[in-house]
Motif scaffolding. Structure first.
Motif, short mmCIF file in Angstrom:
data_model
loop_
_atom_site.label_atom_id
_atom_site.label_comp_id
_atom_site.label_asym_id
_atom_site.label_seq_id
_atom_site.Cartn_x
_atom_site.Cartn_y
_atom_site.Cartn_z
N GLU A 175 0.81 -1.22 0.00
CA GLU A 175 0.00 0.00 0.00
C GLU A 175 0.84 1.27 0.00
O GLU A 175 0.53 2.23 -0.70
N PHE A 176 1.92 1.27 0.79
CA PHE A 176 2.70 2.49 0.98
C PHE A 176 4.04 2.50 0.25
O PHE A 176 4.60 3.57 0.01
N GLY A 177 4.56 1.33 -0.06
CA GLY A 177 5.92 1.26 -0.60
C GLY A 177 6.94 0.99 0.48
O GLY A 177 8.13 0.85 0.20
N TYR A 178 6.49 0.91 1.72
CA TYR A 178 7.37 0.65 2.87
C TYR A 178 6.53 0.01 3.97
O TYR A 178 5.30 0.02 3.93
N MET A 179 7.22 -0.55 4.97
CA MET A 179 6.55 -1.04 6.17
C MET A 179 6.72 -0.03 7.28
O MET A 179 7.76 0.62 7.39
N LYS A 180 5.72 0.10 8.12
CA LYS A 180 5.76 1.13 9.16
C LYS A 180 6.73 0.80 10.29
O LYS A 180 7.26 1.70 10.93
N THR A 181 6.96 -0.48 10.53
CA THR A 181 7.87 -0.85 11.62
C THR A 181 9.29 -0.38 11.33
O THR A 181 9.77 -0.47 10.19
N ALA A 182 9.97 0.10 12.34
CA ALA A 182 11.33 0.62 12.17
C ALA A 182 12.35 -0.50 12.26
O ALA A 182 13.15 -0.57 13.19
N ILE A 183 12.34 -1.40 11.29
CA ILE A 183 13.33 -2.47 11.28
C ILE A 183 14.72 -1.89 11.04
O ILE A 183 14.87 -0.86 10.38
N GLY A 184 15.72 -2.53 11.62
CA GLY A 184 17.09 -2.02 11.49
C GLY A 184 17.54 -1.88 10.06
O GLY A 184 18.30 -0.98 9.73
N GLU A 185 17.06 -2.77 9.19
CA GLU A 185 17.48 -2.73 7.79
C GLU A 185 17.13 -1.41 7.12
O GLU A 185 17.76 -1.01 6.15
#
Length: 277
Positions: A175-185
């Motif tokens: 949906e956004f092009g990214y995930m909302k979680t702040a994964i280290g990667e």
């Protein structure tokens, strides 16, 4: 008893997306294909998600779907997404795009086998704290100079986040092009929103009581409200500076936003209030 759904490599799935955050009317659907199992990452399912958005009443042919441009590759658990209705199976194609998959690197942070060791996130941009791998191949530790050279001289020295993501993360990514979680990667692989996606976030200042509320379209901020003990400061593209503040000039992905920093459009509008220029 509910019918058991069997998943096989080649299966194509559909996810229906709420168009609320994109510059379109109503819902749309996106397709992805199950293309491999990755023994290098918990034998999880590898999918390729296609960029094209379809109206809900579209009924494309399976072999046409898989000819579309790929938005991203990821590891996930298909069954969990099926069980909650995040996606559903629609068909199958023998065209798996494996030639392209061979050019995809997946990356993950390394803890060097020691659960008490934490990676230095500040080094992600130099990619020397990564494990990278192709599907079903041995992982390469980029902390070794010769391996960094091997990686950088490959045909496609870019990586996808290599963790196994839940259906929630996959749907956000679509949906956004990214995930909302702040994964280290995401300190190395930046969050890159789709061009027409609206993102709303808030960020508390480290050294004051100020809280900034952001409205992004694609990568760039288009409006900001800074709430200070003295009142609100409004900024936008046509009014980019005030006595104390100026518009954020970086990209959305320059900040590794976390779940609790995202807000709704309604929350942003409420903070913006009835301000007129």
């Amino acid at each position: 008893m509910a019918k058991r759904i069997v998943t096989k490599i080649g299966n194509i799935f559909c996810a229906e997306i709420d168009g609320k955050y994109a510059n379109i009317d109503g819902k749309y659907k996106v397709y992805f294909q199950y293309i491999a199992n990755d023994m290098s990452q918990l034998n999880s399912s590898v999918i390729r998600v296609f960029k094209r958005r379809y109206p809900l009443d579209a009924n494309p042919k399976m072999d046409d779907i898989v000819m579309n441009e790929v938005a991203f590759y990821a590891h996930t658990v298909l069954r969990a997404g099926i069980d909650v209705g995040a996606w559903y199976k629609v068909g199958k194609s023998d065209n798996l795009g494996l030639d392209s998959l061979r050019n995809v690197w997946f990356g993950d942070v390394t803890y060097l086998g020691n659960p008490n060791f934490r990676v230095d996130y500040s080094k992600f941009n130099t990619q020397d704290n990564w494990w990278v791998w192709h599907v079903n191949e041995e992982r390469i530790y980029l902390g070794q100079l010769r391996n960094i050279k091997k990686f950088e001289e490959s045909d496609h020295p870019t990586i996808e986040p290599g963790a196994v993501f839940s259906y929630i993360g996959i749907i956000e990514w679509i949906e956004f092009g990214y995930m909302k979680t702040a994964i280290g990667e995401y300190d190395g692989i930046k969050k890159i929103p789709l061009e027409d996606v609206h993102s709303y976030t808030k960020l508390k200042a480290m050294s004051s009581e100020d809280v900034a509320y952001f409205h992004f379209v694609g990568k760039k901020a288009v409006a900001i409200v800074i709430v200070t003990p003295k009142g609100k400061v409004h900024l936008d593209k046509n009014h980019p500076t005030s006595v104390e503040f100026k518009m954020f000039e970086g990209d959305f992905g320059d900040i590794n936003w976390d779940d609790d920093q995202f807000i709704t459009p309604e929350e942003f509008s409420e903070v913006w209030g009835d301000h007129k220029w």
